[in-house]
Design an enzyme around this catalytic site. Sequence first.
Site, PDB file in Angstrom:
ATOM      1  N   GLU A  35       0.536  -1.378  -0.398  1.00 41.89           N
ATOM      2  CA  GLU A  35      -0.218  -0.298  -0.054  1.00 41.89           C
ATOM      3  C   GLU A  35       0.927   1.346  -0.039  1.00 41.89           C
ATOM      4  OE1 GLU A  35      -3.651   1.094   0.413  1.00 41.89           O
ATOM      5  OE2 GLU A  35      -2.263   3.079  -0.537  1.00 41.89           O
ATOM      6  N   GLY A  41      -7.237   2.741   2.806  1.00 44.42           N
ATOM      7  CA  GLY A  41      -7.879   3.225   1.160  1.00 44.42           C
ATOM      8  C   GLY A  41      -9.049   3.768   1.864  1.00 44.42           C
ATOM      9  N   CYS A  43     -11.663   4.885   1.217  1.00 44.11           N
ATOM     10  CA  CYS A  43     -12.817   4.528   2.251  1.00 44.11           C
ATOM     11  C   CYS A  43     -12.479   4.843   3.460  1.00 44.11           C
ATOM     12  CB  CYS A  43     -13.844   2.505   2.336  1.00 44.11           C
ATOM     13  SG  CYS A  43     -14.552   2.698   3.442  1.00 44.11           S
ATOM     14  N   VAL A 268     -18.332  14.485 -10.527  1.00 44.31           N
ATOM     15  CA  VAL A 268     -18.688  13.351 -11.443  1.00 44.31           C
ATOM     16  C   VAL A 268     -18.348  11.963 -11.696  1.00 44.31           C
ATOM     17  CG1 VAL A 268     -18.458  15.731 -12.926  1.00 44.31           C
ATOM     18  CG2 VAL A 268     -16.402  14.467 -13.150  1.00 44.31           C
ATOM     19  N   HIS A 443     -42.354  -3.086  18.903  1.00 47.41           N
ATOM     20  CA  HIS A 443     -42.735  -1.657  18.194  1.00 47.41           C
ATOM     21  C   HIS A 443     -43.088  -0.721  19.543  1.00 47.41           C
ATOM     22  CE1 HIS A 443     -46.216   1.616  17.697  1.00 47.41           C
ATOM     23  NE2 HIS A 443     -46.832   1.346  19.010  1.00 47.41           N
TER      24      HIS A 443
HETATM   25  P1  NAI Z   1     -22.264   9.405  -9.741  1.00 43.22           P
HETATM   26  O1  NAI Z   1     -21.817   8.648 -10.076  1.00 43.22           O
HETATM   27  O2  NAI Z   1     -23.485   9.075  -7.865  1.00 43.22           O
HETATM   28  O3  NAI Z   1     -22.135  10.681  -9.642  1.00 43.22           O
HETATM   29  C1  NAI Z   1     -21.722  11.773 -10.665  1.00 43.22           C
HETATM   30  C2  NAI Z   1     -22.763  12.405 -11.444  1.00 43.22           C
HETATM   31  O4  NAI Z   1     -22.149  13.800 -12.289  1.00 43.22           O
HETATM   32  C3  NAI Z   1     -24.416  12.001 -11.930  1.00 43.22           C
HETATM   33  O5  NAI Z   1     -25.284  11.984 -11.315  1.00 43.22           O
HETATM   34  C4  NAI Z   1     -23.801  12.228 -12.932  1.00 43.22           C
HETATM   35  O6  NAI Z   1     -25.081  12.344 -14.356  1.00 43.22           O
HETATM   36  C5  NAI Z   1     -22.742  14.031 -13.213  1.00 43.22           C
HETATM   37  N1  NAI Z   1     -22.754  14.100 -14.119  1.00 43.22           N
HETATM   38  C6  NAI Z   1     -21.681  13.647 -14.793  1.00 43.22           C
HETATM   39  N2  NAI Z   1     -20.613  14.660 -15.755  1.00 43.22           N
HETATM   40  C7  NAI Z   1     -21.346  16.181 -15.553  1.00 43.22           C
HETATM   41  C8  NAI Z   1     -20.473  16.819 -16.269  1.00 43.22           C
HETATM   42  N3  NAI Z   1     -19.798  17.194 -17.125  1.00 43.22           N
HETATM   43  N4  NAI Z   1     -21.141  18.514 -15.106  1.00 43.22           N
HETATM   44  C9  NAI Z   1     -22.122  17.859 -14.708  1.00 43.22           C
HETATM   45  N5  NAI Z   1     -23.016  17.169 -14.198  1.00 43.22           N
HETATM   46  C10 NAI Z   1     -22.186  15.370 -14.705  1.00 43.22           C
HETATM   47  O7  NAI Z   1     -19.984   9.881  -9.307  1.00 43.22           O
HETATM   48  P2  NAI Z   1     -19.813  10.219  -7.420  1.00 43.22           P
HETATM   49  O8  NAI Z   1     -20.872  11.676  -6.594  1.00 43.22           O
HETATM   50  O9  NAI Z   1     -18.820  11.144  -7.644  1.00 43.22           O
HETATM   51  O10 NAI Z   1     -19.146   9.170  -6.480  1.00 43.22           O
HETATM   52  C11 NAI Z   1     -18.482   8.097  -6.788  1.00 43.22           C
HETATM   53  C12 NAI Z   1     -18.446   6.977  -6.710  1.00 43.22           C
HETATM   54  O11 NAI Z   1     -18.191   6.999  -5.600  1.00 43.22           O
HETATM   55  C13 NAI Z   1     -19.871   6.319  -7.278  1.00 43.22           C
HETATM   56  O12 NAI Z   1     -19.760   5.455  -7.797  1.00 43.22           O
HETATM   57  C14 NAI Z   1     -21.016   6.498  -5.745  1.00 43.22           C
HETATM   58  O13 NAI Z   1     -21.385   5.046  -5.521  1.00 43.22           O
HETATM   59  C15 NAI Z   1     -19.342   5.730  -4.548  1.00 43.22           C
HETATM   60  N6  NAI Z   1     -19.693   6.597  -3.139  1.00 43.22           N
HETATM   61  C16 NAI Z   1     -20.486   5.455  -2.634  1.00 43.22           C
HETATM   62  C17 NAI Z   1     -21.267   6.636  -1.375  1.00 43.22           C
HETATM   63  C18 NAI Z   1     -22.188   5.247  -0.240  1.00 43.22           C
HETATM   64  O14 NAI Z   1     -21.768   4.345  -0.457  1.00 43.22           O
HETATM   65  N7  NAI Z   1     -23.266   6.536   0.252  1.00 43.22           N
HETATM   66  C19 NAI Z   1     -20.495   7.416  -0.822  1.00 43.22           C
HETATM   67  C20 NAI Z   1     -19.711   8.414  -1.729  1.00 43.22           C
HETATM   68  C21 NAI Z   1     -19.383   7.872  -2.827  1.00 43.22           C
END
Ligand code: NAI
Length: 466
Positions: A35, A41, A43, A268, A443
């Site tokens: 690493e 990482g 997370c 994004v 409940h």
């Molecule tokens: P995301 O895929 O959730 O969202 C990206 C957003 O950006 C989408 O709605 C898309 O339509 C938009 N987009 C793309 N290009 C664009 C542009 N040029 N202009 C404006 N909007 C645009 O990705 P995000 O939020 O960056 O997260 C990354 C990863 O991390 C995801 O796969 C997510 O599942 C994971 N993650 C999970 C969390 C959780 O489980 N609670 C918390 C944070 C992240």
Amino acid sequence: MSEIQADTVVLGAGPAGYVCAIRLAQYGKKVVVVEEDDLGGTCLNWGCIPSKALISAGHFFEQAEHASTMGFTVEQPELDLSKLIAWKDGVVKKLTGGIGMLFKSRSVDWIKGSAVLVDGGTVSVETPEGSVRVKARDIVIAAGSEPAPIPGFDFGDRVWSSTEALSPEEIPQRLLVIGGGVIGLELGMFYAQIGSEVVVVEATDSLLPGTDPDLVKVVARKAKKLGVKVHTNAFARSWEDSAGVARITVEISGEESVLEADRILLSVGRRPRTKSLGLESAGVKVDERGFISVNEQCQTSASHVYAIGDLTHGPMLAHKGSAQGLVAAAAIAEKAGAAYDKRVIPSVIFTDPEIASVGLTEAEALEQNIEIKVGRFNFGANGRALSIGKAEGLIKVVSDAGDDTLLGVHMVGPNVTDLIAEAALAMESGLTTEDITLTVHPHPTLNEVFMEACEDVHNLCVHSPG
Ligand code: NAI
């Protein structure tokens, strides 16, 4: 160059890699983990854990502001940002230190350095003290993902990725969020709660694309209440620094506008970290987007090389990576029946209120021509939700109209990121919605909403008007 012999070498110590390494050690394997950064990482260091710490602080701040509803007089709360960041860093340190202790207690060796594959059984590691060569029968690649950039927006002091947004030196007065997905909304709502004026620019016609629209509606309503302004069908095109202010050119429904902000959060999506790992030398194939294809045992195109976590296809979620880590470890230890099943991977979003889903949405089931029944129940009619003052949201259940098995469960509301595990267990066990209704739920609890949504599938929901 020194040389080490191991049974397995694991590249990356995020939730995929470290879980895999510990399980391999439990199976009696000699494991070396490589690493380049701190253990844990994305997370633990720059993702799930620090963001949830900040988000819970944001809720606390907001609740204190509204304590008068419950009869408390609380003076306007003030935030000491450096104290909050120090507290968040302390939470992270406790957890990353915990991994180090687990490695020690299981005799997992950790080399701090950056690794490249030399061939299907050798990894070369650059450390500050020089090069180390690790030879092993099996290699597990768990190098994770990184924030994806867009043209014209290089990450830096003014253009933040989630990493910078989790350790701000000051609260931006105006924050422009590009991408109304998971990170954009989780962190955008946090900043709105602690006082930033937040504007979200989302390329599609809805926030959180892919999430059930009934759930998104509830969060969008709360975002609006917090003062978050959302532009859909909007693309950020370029930006310039004008006397310390970012001027961002945005195309909104085909029309160009200029928005001003103190900071930009670019969220994004993320991309797999598979460049510069020497994958070709080991015969590991990647697709055109850089993801590694794996089979059910998480094996790559090279027989003794496995890949797990964000750099494989599917959702970029810590628990998906850990699940794959356990499968890869079992496959390497030749345990019968080890297989990764992507059908039941819950997703949780820490917006306000929270969102949680597992399985098919109504729209996905209909797309697959499955005949379905849908049941729903609102938190507004649940005693526990009302008594904790968080009665916004609902649970929606999608079942197979033929045999009543659960196909999907979708939740928005208080603590749903915890409640979803019951639904995941039910789906994993092949239960029907009737099985849930026959399970006595205590409940007053929030879980009763799931039971009542299942009753609603059969038009037998006691607490909803006919
Ligand atoms: P995301 O895929 O959730 O969202 C990206 C957003 O950006 C989408 O709605 C898309 O339509 C938009 N987009 C793309 N290009 C664009 C542009 N040029 N202009 C404006 N909007 C645009 O990705 P995000 O939020 O960056 O997260 C990354 C990863 O991390 C995801 O796969 C997510 O599942 C994971 N993650 C999970 C969390 C959780 O489980 N609670 C918390 C944070 C992240």
